[in-house]
Enzyme design. Sequence first.
Site, PDB file in Angstrom:
ATOM      1  N   GLU A 172       0.832  -1.200   0.000  1.00  0.00           N
ATOM      2  CA  GLU A 172       0.000   0.000   0.000  1.00  0.00           C
ATOM      3  C   GLU A 172       0.869   1.253   0.000  1.00  0.00           C
ATOM      4  O   GLU A 172       1.231   1.752  -1.047  1.00  0.00           O
ATOM      5  CB  GLU A 172      -0.984  -0.055   1.175  1.00  0.00           C
TER       6      GLU A 172
HETATM    7  C1  HEC Z   1      -3.023   1.219  -1.751  1.00  0.00           C
HETATM    8  C2  HEC Z   1      -4.399   1.489  -1.407  1.00  0.00           C
HETATM    9  C3  HEC Z   1      -4.710   1.915   0.013  1.00  0.00           C
HETATM   10  C4  HEC Z   1      -4.177   2.952   0.724  1.00  0.00           C
HETATM   11  C5  HEC Z   1      -3.069   3.888   0.318  1.00  0.00           C
HETATM   12  C6  HEC Z   1      -4.901   3.007   1.961  1.00  0.00           C
HETATM   13  N1  HEC Z   1      -5.854   2.031   1.990  1.00  0.00           N
HETATM   14 FE1  HEC Z   1      -7.245   1.774   3.406  1.00  0.00          FE
HETATM   15  N2  HEC Z   1      -7.741   0.023   2.591  1.00  0.00           N
HETATM   16  C7  HEC Z   1      -7.274  -0.471   1.395  1.00  0.00           C
HETATM   17  C8  HEC Z   1      -7.695  -1.843   1.239  1.00  0.00           C
HETATM   18  C9  HEC Z   1      -7.391  -2.733   0.049  1.00  0.00           C
HETATM   19  C10 HEC Z   1      -8.420  -2.167   2.398  1.00  0.00           C
HETATM   20  C11 HEC Z   1      -9.019  -3.523   2.744  1.00  0.00           C
HETATM   21  C12 HEC Z   1      -7.903  -4.398   3.302  1.00  0.00           C
HETATM   22  C13 HEC Z   1      -8.409  -5.615   4.028  1.00  0.00           C
HETATM   23  O1  HEC Z   1      -9.537  -5.597   4.505  1.00  0.00           O
HETATM   24  O2  HEC Z   1      -7.653  -6.564   4.162  1.00  0.00           O
HETATM   25  C14 HEC Z   1      -8.450  -0.957   3.225  1.00  0.00           C
HETATM   26  C15 HEC Z   1      -9.149  -0.851   4.413  1.00  0.00           C
HETATM   27  C16 HEC Z   1      -9.318   0.355   5.092  1.00  0.00           C
HETATM   28  C17 HEC Z   1     -10.259   0.593   6.156  1.00  0.00           C
HETATM   29  C18 HEC Z   1     -11.233  -0.420   6.735  1.00  0.00           C
HETATM   30  C19 HEC Z   1     -12.630  -0.176   6.260  1.00  0.00           C
HETATM   31  C20 HEC Z   1     -13.527  -1.325   6.584  1.00  0.00           C
HETATM   32  O3  HEC Z   1     -14.725  -1.256   6.272  1.00  0.00           O
HETATM   33  O4  HEC Z   1     -13.072  -2.335   7.154  1.00  0.00           O
HETATM   34  C21 HEC Z   1     -10.102   1.887   6.554  1.00  0.00           C
HETATM   35  C22 HEC Z   1     -10.861   2.612   7.641  1.00  0.00           C
HETATM   36  C23 HEC Z   1      -9.035   2.443   5.754  1.00  0.00           C
HETATM   37  N3  HEC Z   1      -8.600   1.490   4.864  1.00  0.00           N
HETATM   38  C24 HEC Z   1      -8.499   3.699   5.905  1.00  0.00           C
HETATM   39  C25 HEC Z   1      -7.278   4.073   5.346  1.00  0.00           C
HETATM   40  C26 HEC Z   1      -6.454   5.170   5.815  1.00  0.00           C
HETATM   41  C27 HEC Z   1      -6.780   6.075   6.971  1.00  0.00           C
HETATM   42  C28 HEC Z   1      -5.353   5.217   5.001  1.00  0.00           C
HETATM   43  C29 HEC Z   1      -4.163   6.116   5.109  1.00  0.00           C
HETATM   44  C30 HEC Z   1      -3.386   6.028   6.322  1.00  0.00           C
HETATM   45  C31 HEC Z   1      -5.524   4.143   4.034  1.00  0.00           C
HETATM   46  N4  HEC Z   1      -6.666   3.457   4.290  1.00  0.00           N
HETATM   47  C32 HEC Z   1      -4.652   3.919   2.978  1.00  0.00           C
HETATM   48  C33 HEC Z   1      -6.522   0.238   0.487  1.00  0.00           C
HETATM   49  C34 HEC Z   1      -5.747   1.337   0.827  1.00  0.00           C
END
Ligand code: HEC
Length: 482
Positions: free
Chosen positions: A283
Amino acid sequence: MIQGADPREQMVKKEWLTWAGAAVVAVGVMFPLYNYWLDTNRTRTPIISPMQRAYPEAVAIMQAKCFACHVPDVEKPWYYPLPGAHQVMQADIDEALGKLNMEEAFGREPASVPDSMLVKIEKVLKKGSMPPLKYVALHWSTRLSDHDTAVLTQWLSDLKARKAETMAVWYPGVDVNHMTWRNQPVWPVPTRVPTDPKKVALGQRLYFDTRLSGDMTVSCASCHGLNKGGGDRLATSTGIGGQKGPINAPTVFNAVFNHKQFWDGRAADLVEQAGGPVTNPLEMGATWPQVLTRLKADSQMVAEFKAVYNGAIEPAHIQDAIAEFEKTLVTPDAPFDRFLKGDASAMNDKAKAGWALFKSVGCINCHGGVAMGGNTFERMGLYHDYFADRAGGKVTDVDMGRYNVTKVESDRHKFKVPTLRNVATSYPYFHDGQVTTLDEAVRKMGHYQLDRELTDKEVAELVAFLQSLTGHYMGTPVDQLK
Ligand code: HEC
Ligand code: HEC
Ligand code: HEC
């Protein structure tokens, strides 16, 4: 000659038979005992939250009459290891746990037990359908007496009353006991949840800050665009260096209402979650020292952290600020919310028919609560094997879902139920991002989760209903955010 066999030979034969008999008896006894030993050694005490202990009678009834099938790896009745009984019960246990893991209800504080669980339990109490008849026939003492049913019904209604406490926080100034939606399985999205504005302002800047990624190209917003339904509209996310991730990015809108974070629930809350992506190599691929060095070189950042946290810039504060900002990502005032609050003209007839279907066919069992999801883990493919049917037929690590966290067999392929709020804006769908239209997602849900082939008319109504779930962020409809 044939008659009068050699007496010595007969002796040997008899002896042999005795030994064989003894061996059969030994195996017949030892095998179940051995199984029993194995099973008792796997036995664990179910997790019961401190507040649930305030209902000792309800806990005792469920412990004696329900947990054996509805809590993973707990003590079984004495005859469980017996051949025959073992197979029959294990099949029941697998099915029962697939439908309802009661530890999920008892392990939580009363106010946070999802309505969907309460509704399910209420339903079987009314029908008198649990424990299953064939089990009661074998084990008469597990039958629910009228007194038991009364105790459990009281427990359920107490837990429901506790919800009013949660509501009082979410809907300040509203007399929740007199709201039309008080007893609906879904509540309107609150206008806002309480936050600290200084932390929010800092968190908002960090959310859009690419210095949090290794090569300074990616921010949280890259994968969770507020103008893209809170996700990235890709089947699976792309991280730094164009790397493909294994799973679909869920929306950040209303994530504050999730019981746990991530598809498999591996983060307890938003603060814990915010630590994940920064150092995840697929990520943002940064290291904390790298991020801290960059932010500390920015005198304005240093001053802001000092003002808000009265201290230096550190990972815990960064996560806390981002999480505080995420709490503001609630989306009230969807047509459905206005409808729930009493404005009958807020939804068209097709959408209203969809809402009625949503409840009657059982979508509500899993997609309930404020966010219409986010509060339980449910098996993808409750009635048919979704993974065997999927193009390619290959099962990946992330397909294991909740199992990856708990290693409990019955958690295989269970996922945190996604929120349906703003779902028309957060395509593509499912953890694998394999479905692009709501129409197809709804049809698949009917088939895999309810064993029901929905008609074209039903699908159209359900989709119309889902389209009425698009709310407003800071006054702008989520599908019109720039
Ligand atoms: C490269 C893409 C990417 C980036 C950059 C990223 N995310 Fe995500 N995010 C994801 C993915 C894919 C998931 C699901 C992963 C899993 O469930 O295993 C996720 C899951 C989440 C969730 C959980 C939501 C749920 O319904 O469970 C949250 C809240 C979230 N991210 C917030 C953030 C925040 C805050 C940041 C920055 C610090 C961030 N993400 C950066 C791709 C990204
Ligand atoms: C012998 C194992 C067994 C015991 C004991 C048992 N159940 Fe079940 N339970 C099952 C099975 C199998 C299913 C799935 C089949 C079904 O829904 O009828 C199930 C399903 C359920 C469901 C989900 C129904 C739905 O529509 O999703 C609830 C709720 C439930 N049980 C509650 C209870 C309660 C409450 C008790 C104790 C009073 C109990 N069960 C005891 C085996 C058991
Ligand atoms: C037994 C629980 C259960 C039932 C019943 C259920 N769902 Fe789901 N729903 C889920 C789970 C789990 C997922 C996530 C599946 C995945 O990602 O592999 C999901 C995903 C969805 C999605 C995709 C959301 C997204 O952002 O990816 C939609 C839309 C949906 N459900 C609508 C419905 C409708 C409409 C019904 C009734 C016809 C329904 N569901 C019934 C558990 C359920």
